[in-house]
Design a protein around this motif. Structure first.
Motif, PDB file in Angstrom:
ATOM      1  N   VAL A 153       0.862  -1.177   0.000  1.00  0.00           N
ATOM      2  CA  VAL A 153       0.000   0.000   0.000  1.00  0.00           C
ATOM      3  C   VAL A 153       0.900   1.229   0.000  1.00  0.00           C
ATOM      4  CG1 VAL A 153      -1.820   1.239   1.233  1.00  0.00           C
ATOM      5  CG2 VAL A 153      -1.769  -1.270   1.269  1.00  0.00           C
ATOM      6  N   VAL A 154       0.692   2.079  -0.997  1.00  0.00           N
ATOM      7  CA  VAL A 154       1.633   3.181  -1.229  1.00  0.00           C
ATOM      8  C   VAL A 154       0.988   4.534  -0.947  1.00  0.00           C
ATOM      9  CG1 VAL A 154       3.208   4.242  -2.905  1.00  0.00           C
ATOM     10  CG2 VAL A 154       2.694   1.798  -3.065  1.00  0.00           C
ATOM     11  N   ASP A 155       1.726   5.389  -0.216  1.00  0.00           N
ATOM     12  CA  ASP A 155       1.301   6.768   0.055  1.00  0.00           C
ATOM     13  C   ASP A 155       2.468   7.701  -0.211  1.00  0.00           C
ATOM     14  OD1 ASP A 155      -1.451   6.812   1.465  1.00  0.00           O
ATOM     15  OD2 ASP A 155      -0.359   5.147   2.410  1.00  0.00           O
ATOM     16  N   GLY A 156       2.189   8.800  -0.908  1.00  0.00           N
ATOM     17  CA  GLY A 156       3.261   9.774  -1.135  1.00  0.00           C
ATOM     18  C   GLY A 156       2.955  10.654  -2.328  1.00  0.00           C
ATOM     19  N   GLY A 208       4.276  27.676 -21.056  1.00  0.00           N
ATOM     20  CA  GLY A 208       2.838  27.677 -21.338  1.00  0.00           C
ATOM     21  C   GLY A 208       2.301  26.289 -21.602  1.00  0.00           C
ATOM     22  N   THR A 209       3.189  25.308 -21.750  1.00  0.00           N
ATOM     23  CA  THR A 209       2.740  23.935 -21.998  1.00  0.00           C
ATOM     24  C   THR A 209       2.792  23.137 -20.694  1.00  0.00           C
ATOM     25  OG1 THR A 209       5.000  23.378 -22.656  1.00  0.00           O
ATOM     26  CG2 THR A 209       3.436  23.883 -24.414  1.00  0.00           C
ATOM     27  N   ALA A 210       2.114  22.005 -20.657  1.00  0.00           N
ATOM     28  CA  ALA A 210       2.119  21.153 -19.458  1.00  0.00           C
ATOM     29  C   ALA A 210       2.799  19.844 -19.824  1.00  0.00           C
ATOM     30  CB  ALA A 210       0.699  20.927 -18.967  1.00  0.00           C
ATOM     31  N   ASP A 211       4.131  19.817 -19.680  1.00  0.00           N
ATOM     32  CA  ASP A 211       4.882  18.627 -20.070  1.00  0.00           C
ATOM     33  C   ASP A 211       5.113  17.683 -18.889  1.00  0.00           C
ATOM     34  OD1 ASP A 211       5.376  19.534 -22.823  1.00  0.00           O
ATOM     35  OD2 ASP A 211       6.490  21.121 -21.830  1.00  0.00           O
ATOM     36  N   PHE A 212       4.991  18.200 -17.698  1.00  0.00           N
ATOM     37  CA  PHE A 212       5.212  17.390 -16.486  1.00  0.00           C
ATOM     38  C   PHE A 212       3.927  17.310 -15.671  1.00  0.00           C
ATOM     39  CE2 PHE A 212       8.977  20.147 -17.017  1.00  0.00           C
ATOM     40  CZ  PHE A 212       9.875  19.195 -17.434  1.00  0.00           C
ATOM     41  N   ASN A 213       3.989  16.463 -14.654  1.00  0.00           N
ATOM     42  CA  ASN A 213       2.825  16.297 -13.778  1.00  0.00           C
ATOM     43  C   ASN A 213       3.275  16.116 -12.343  1.00  0.00           C
ATOM     44  OD1 ASN A 213       0.481  15.509 -15.867  1.00  0.00           O
ATOM     45  ND2 ASN A 213       2.413  14.645 -16.526  1.00  0.00           N
ATOM     46  N   GLU A 214       2.321  16.402 -11.445  1.00  0.00           N
ATOM     47  CA  GLU A 214       2.449  15.937 -10.065  1.00  0.00           C
ATOM     48  C   GLU A 214       1.620  14.661  -9.999  1.00  0.00           C
ATOM     49  OE1 GLU A 214       2.432  19.595  -7.046  1.00  0.00           O
ATOM     50  OE2 GLU A 214       0.698  19.560  -8.368  1.00  0.00           O
ATOM     51  N   VAL A 215       2.092  13.672  -9.267  1.00  0.00           N
ATOM     52  CA  VAL A 215       1.317  12.440  -9.116  1.00  0.00           C
ATOM     53  C   VAL A 215       1.159  12.176  -7.627  1.00  0.00           C
ATOM     54  CG1 VAL A 215       1.231   9.961  -9.586  1.00  0.00           C
ATOM     55  CG2 VAL A 215       2.139  11.521 -11.326  1.00  0.00           C
ATOM     56  N   PHE A 216      -0.091  12.116  -7.184  1.00  0.00           N
ATOM     57  CA  PHE A 216      -0.395  11.876  -5.770  1.00  0.00           C
ATOM     58  C   PHE A 216      -0.808  10.418  -5.601  1.00  0.00           C
ATOM     59  CE2 PHE A 216      -1.051  16.298  -6.751  1.00  0.00           C
ATOM     60  CZ  PHE A 216      -0.370  16.943  -5.721  1.00  0.00           C
ATOM     61  N   LEU A 217      -0.256   9.786  -4.558  1.00  0.00           N
ATOM     62  CA  LEU A 217      -0.530   8.364  -4.315  1.00  0.00           C
ATOM     63  C   LEU A 217      -1.151   8.242  -2.930  1.00  0.00           C
ATOM     64  CD1 LEU A 217       2.996   7.326  -5.582  1.00  0.00           C
ATOM     65  CD2 LEU A 217       0.873   6.972  -6.832  1.00  0.00           C
TER      66      LEU A 217
END
Ligand SMILES: Cc1cc2nc3c(=O)[nH]c(=O)nc-3n(C[C@H](O)[C@H](O)[C@H](O)COP(=O)(O)OP(=O)(O)OC[C@H]3O[C@@H](n4cnc5c(N)ncnc54)[C@H](O)[C@@H]3O)c2cc1C
Length: 391
Positions: A153-156, A208-217
């Motif tokens: 089970v992953v959190d972060g 102005g572009t969205a090439d990256f992301n945040e990923v919530f776990l």
């Protein structure tokens, strides 16, 4: 990288050109590793499938998974380089990096399941390594994975996840033993990005572009069968893919395209009542960049040549990457400077040069000095590991 006299590599390049001329989706005209629009993804999956089917990718994989028996060691570098030269898209996502880890450390079941799906373009991968407080110091990552029956089970939280917004799987690093020394106690996982608890939030950048992301776990369950390598041994797994990422960053084929644009720009921009190219200082500067770009290409080829002869040096990939990213930065700064006040125009402005390509490339150029290990950290690598200087 271009070892021009090598007939085997020249043939590889010819095959790439022929295939690209028939059916390649165009490379995103923006520089760097840029996220495609959602409606471009199906064509990129198909193009990835074609590159594997034509045995232009995955050639170093085991033969039973589609690799060749004795490929030229620089086969795939030549493919990547030629795709950039002809302006064709590369394979979509980070499947090659994940495959390197799975081939080196995965189970037979994981190889049977994942490798054909990377080949077919069905699975796009992203890399879930960096965190808000763990980038250069990756081993300081804090995302936790706790064993619970047959699952973890992953959190972060992860950040700077290229391709995260359309990835099917994530190559994830999480801490499984918080009491172990920093580099121990980390485990690598293959995470199905559709698992409940995974949220992906695109990050809009200065370009102005969205090439990256945040990923919530948040309480994300991953079956234990999706651990890549041994539990708590994830650091060893990642060294495979990090080495691949650094060695592929420095070839610098894109710099030749930028030089062409710079020459065109210097003919179009008016300085002192005439084309900028007529001024001595402009010709001096452009001549300097031409020399730099050729030096970069030769340094990269030198590293490749040493690797071919079993004499690779730990400093080779960092040197190439630093050289490429700093020439790239200086060249794009100069392109903008040449435009004077017009340099502040942006994409969409009827009078902007080259549809705003220079502004975008200028803003993105710093990303190359950070991605795959920042230049400062790579200088440390050269000092400590290649030259043996004290830490
Ligand atoms: C184009 C691009 C794509 C990326 N894609 C991904 C991805 O798909 N998945 C992923 O997980 N990550 C990705 N990253 C993140 C990347 O790996 C990190 O940005 C990088 O490792 C640096 O970490 P940081 O941003 O946290 O900076 P920090 O590590 O916080 O560094 C901040 C500054 O301190 C300096 N510094 C840090 N340590 C030292 C030291 N020991 N000595 C000297 N100077 C030091 C750095 O050079 C930098 O200037 C991507 C980044 C870029 C730019």
């Amino acid at each position: 990288m271009q070892l021009g006299q090598d007939t085997e590599l020249n043939e590889v390049r010819r095959r790439v050109r022929d295939l690209a001329a028939q059916q390649a989706p165009p490379r995103n005209p923006r520089t760097g590793v840029r996220a495609p629009e959602a409606d471009e993804v199906p064509a990129l999956r198909e193009w990835t499938r074609r590159l594997f089917e034509e045995q232009l990718l995955g050639v170093h994989w085991p033969v039973e998974y589609g690799g060749l028996t004795d490929p030229h060691p620089l086969f795939e570098s030549a493919v990547t380089d030629e795709l950039i030269r002809v302006g064709a898209a590369g394979p979509v996502g980070g499947g090659l990096l994940a495959a390197a880890a799975i081939i080196a450390s995965g189970t037979a079941e994981q190889k049977d399941f994942f490798l054909p799906r990377i080949r077919s373009g069905e699975h796009i991968w992203c890399q879930l390594f960096s965190e808000p407080d763990a980038g250069s110091d990756l081993a300081g990552l804090r995302t936790r994975a706790r064993r619970d029956g047959d699952d973890f089970v992953v959190d972060g939280q992860k950040v700077w996840t290229t391709n995260g917004q359309y990835a099917d799987f994530g190559y994830l690093l999480a801490r499984t033993d918080p009491d172990a020394p920093k580099h121990a106690g980390i485990t690598a996982f293959a995470l199905d990005m559709t698992t409940p608890g995974v949220s992906v939030r695109p990050l809009r950048e200065i370009t102005g572009t969205a090439d990256f992301n945040e990923v919530f776990l948040d309480q994300v369950r991953i079956p234990a069968t999706r651990v890549i390598g041994e539990v708590d041994q994830g650091w060893a797994v990642t060294t495979t893919s990090l080495a691949l990422e650094r060695s592929s960053a420095g070839s610098g084929a894109s710099l030749f395209g930028a030089l062409d644009r710079l020459g065109k720009l210097a003919n179009e921009v008016v300085l002192d009542g005439g084309p900028a190219i007529e001024r001595d200082d402009v010709r001096q500067a452009i001549g300097g960049f031409v020399a730099d770009v050729h030096v970069n290409s030769l340094v990269s080829a030198f590293g490749d040549s040493r690797a071919l002869h079993g004499e690779a040096d730990t400093g080779d990939a960092p040197v190439s990457k630093i050289l490429f990213s700093e020439i790239n930065l200086a060249l794009h700064e100069y392109g903008l400077e040449l435009q004077g006040h017009d340099g502040v125009r942006v994409e969409g402005d009827a009078h902007v040069q080259d549809l705003g390509w220079w502004q975008d490339a200028f803003l993105y150029a710093r990303a190359f000095t950070i991605a795959g290990g920042t230049n400062e950290v790579l200088r440390n690598v050269i000092a400590e590991r290649a030259l043996g200087l004290p830490r």
